[in-house]
Design a protein around this motif. Structure first.
Motif: not given
Length: 181
Positions: A128-141
């Protein structure tokens, strides 16, 4: 990280080294197949649920248990069922350690097919923490998808999540059973 509390596993298969696991896994799979055939002959056990039913149940439970993960994946255009199917299609090979692969097989064989659902959800809890930290606003999906489709799910120990799975079953068991029938 953790989640789900302690609960010892009492030794056994969860403490095998890799060489022991390589020796035991084929024997375990044969025993499970023989047990399944015996159950079918006795008409005691229904056939396993379809993959689509399992994936649908995972979506239902994940929305309740890990809503932030579901939101992050939805924002990235990645259905939780897609990621779950990928891991299941590969039988977690290359994603989990051999010990955890054996523990997964034992769990499903002994606790029932519905535990596939809870198992997958606890993996999402673990990540969860890794998934949530990879935000679509900072990196691509694509980055989030690439991460989830290729991640080595390290430090996941089924024994750390048994209590969480049991609590999920208490909260969601009725709905999961309906979906899997």
């Amino acid at each position: 990280g953790g989640g789900g509390g302690g609960g010892g596993d009492g030794g056994g298969l969860l403490h095998l080294d890799v060489e022991q696991a390589k020796e035991v896994l084929p024997k375990l799979l044969i025993l499970m197949q023989q047990h399944r055939q015996q159950q079918r002959r006795n008409k005691w056990c229904p056939p396993p649920p379809s993959r689509m039913a399992v994936l649908h149940a995972i979506e239902i439970v994940a929305m309740r248990e890990v809503p932030q993960v579901c939101s992050s994946l939805a924002a990235a255009g990645l259905p939780i069922a897609f990621i779950s199917n990928h891991w299941m299609r590969h039988a977690f090979w290359g994603f989990l350690s051999i010990k955890e692969l054996i523990a997964y097989a034992v769990l499903v064989a002994t606790a029932g097919f519905e535990y596939q659902v809870y198992y997958l959800v606890t993996i999402f809890m673990h990540l969860e923490s890794q998934i949530v930290s990879i935000s679509p606003h900072t990196v691509s999906s694509l980055d989030l998808g690439e991460f989830l489709l290729n991640v080595e799910i390290s430090e996941y120990r089924i024994k750390d999540y048994i209590e969480a799975m049991q609590m999920m079953r208490n909260r969601n068991g009725k709905d999961v059973t309906q979906v899997l029938q």
